[in-house]
Design a protein around this motif. Structure first.
Motif, mmCIF file in Angstrom:
data_model
loop_
_atom_site.group_PDB
_atom_site.id
_atom_site.type_symbol
_atom_site.label_atom_id
_atom_site.label_comp_id
_atom_site.label_asym_id
_atom_site.label_seq_id
_atom_site.Cartn_x
_atom_site.Cartn_y
_atom_site.Cartn_z
ATOM 1 N N SER A 152 0.793 -0.740 -0.165
ATOM 2 C CA SER A 152 0.077 0.285 -0.109
ATOM 3 C C SER A 152 0.705 1.111 0.011
ATOM 4 N N TYR A 153 2.505 0.962 0.053
ATOM 5 C CA TYR A 153 3.381 2.297 0.656
ATOM 6 C C TYR A 153 4.617 2.047 -0.099
ATOM 7 N N SER A 165 -3.718 -2.066 -5.893
ATOM 8 C CA SER A 165 -4.866 -2.146 -5.913
ATOM 9 C C SER A 165 -4.653 -2.106 -4.628
ATOM 10 N N LYS A 166 -3.736 -1.785 -3.714
ATOM 11 C CA LYS A 166 -3.044 -2.078 -2.691
ATOM 12 C C LYS A 166 -3.240 -0.523 -1.794
ATOM 13 N N HIS A 167 -2.589 0.418 -2.858
ATOM 14 C CA HIS A 167 -2.703 1.714 -3.299
ATOM 15 C C HIS A 167 -4.112 1.976 -3.479
ATOM 16 N N GLY A 171 -7.290 4.876 -1.034
ATOM 17 C CA GLY A 171 -7.316 5.706 -1.693
ATOM 18 C C GLY A 171 -9.097 5.375 -1.305
ATOM 19 N N LEU A 172 -9.265 4.613 -1.148
ATOM 20 C CA LEU A 172 -10.623 4.100 -0.916
ATOM 21 C C LEU A 172 -11.240 4.159 0.185
ATOM 22 N N GLY A 189 -8.035 0.858 7.495
ATOM 23 C CA GLY A 189 -7.515 -0.245 7.275
ATOM 24 C C GLY A 189 -6.186 -0.686 8.236
ATOM 25 N N LEU A 190 -6.466 -1.484 7.980
ATOM 26 C CA LEU A 190 -5.278 -2.519 8.130
ATOM 27 C C LEU A 190 -4.212 -3.190 7.782
#
Length: 257
Positions: A152-153, A165-167, A171-172, A189-190
């Motif tokens: 995500s990062y 998708s994880k980025h 945003g979602l 999120g986790l």
């Protein structure tokens, strides 16, 4: 939440819908929420792990039900929410956990693999959140918890759709947190770090990547699945009522370096 006490972490009388909640890290989320009093609705592509998670949840005196469903097909989200309401009469917590990862070199990546990962990890998260939000907004409470990742990062040079998708999940999460705040629904999120599981064992034992990852973690140790259970309960409980729009890394400090 008007006061803080031990009951702030209680989930008694609540119902949690968890995608992929019968195996992998998902089973630990199901167990954690059941231990603190929630009934569990598991939605998964197969029946893998159903017997074991049923025994675990029922050992805490909680109810559990199952829906075998491909969450990427049209209408799957509405069906999952409707089934939860039919089985339990309510929906208080949604955990968007189900996800897949496909690896390949940049020039060889297949279009169908891109679509498969995005459909599972991002599109299904959106549709499930949208379906759950309609229920939660009407009842003026609820928790949506999206599962992120270290990707995500960070970049993932062989897992392009997974990283994208994880980025996107970040945003979602932020957008839904903002939109649903007036309805007293929190969206967080986790983001698990490198967790020692059967799935990650080959990576952990890889002669190059294993030491490289461990060296990136300040104490040099991979996490274990139970490290994620406390943060999950916190995000699902009234103890986090003033926390929203956050992607919480549980990574032993991996992102510090």
């Amino acid at each position: 939440m008007t006061k803080f006490d031990r009951q702030s972490f209680s989930l008694t009388g609540q119902v949690a819908l968890i995608t992929g909640g019968a195996h992998g890290l998902g089973k630990y989320y199901s167990i954690a929420l059941a231990e603190y009093g929630a009934d569990i609705m598991v939605v998964s592509h197969s029946q893998r792990g159903w017997t074991d998670i049923r025994q675990a949840v029922e050992s805490y005196g909680q109810r559990i039900s199952f829906l075998q469903q491909d969450i990427t097909v049209p209408g799957a989200a509405d069906k999952a929410v409707a089934t939860t309401l039919k089985e339990f009469g309510q929906l208080d917590i949604l955990v968007n956990n189900a996800g897949i990862q496909i690896r390949n070199d940049v020039l060889d990546f297949k279009d169908e693999d891109w679509r498969k990962v995005i459909d599972t990890n991002l599109n299904a998260t959106y549709y499930l959140s949208h379906a759950a939000a309609k229920v939660m907004a009407d009842q003026k409470h609820g928790k949506i918890i999206n599962i992120g990742s270290m990707q995500s990062y960070r970049a993932g040079k062989r897992i392009f759709p997974y990283a994208a998708s994880k980025h996107g999940v970040v945003g979602l999460t932020k957008s839904y947190a903002d939109a649903l705040a007036p309805y007293h629904v929190q969206v967080n999120g986790l983001a698990p770090g490198y967790i020692s599981t059967d799935m990650t064992k080959p990576l952990q034992e890889d002669a190059v990547r294993g030491p490289e990852i461990a060296g990136h973690i300040p104490n040099g140790e991979w996490g274990v699945p139970t490290d994620l259970m406390g943060p999950m309960v916190f995000l699902a409980s009234s103890a986090s009522d003033y926390v929203t729009g956050v992607m919480l890394p549980v990574d032993g400090g991996y992102l510090l370096r």
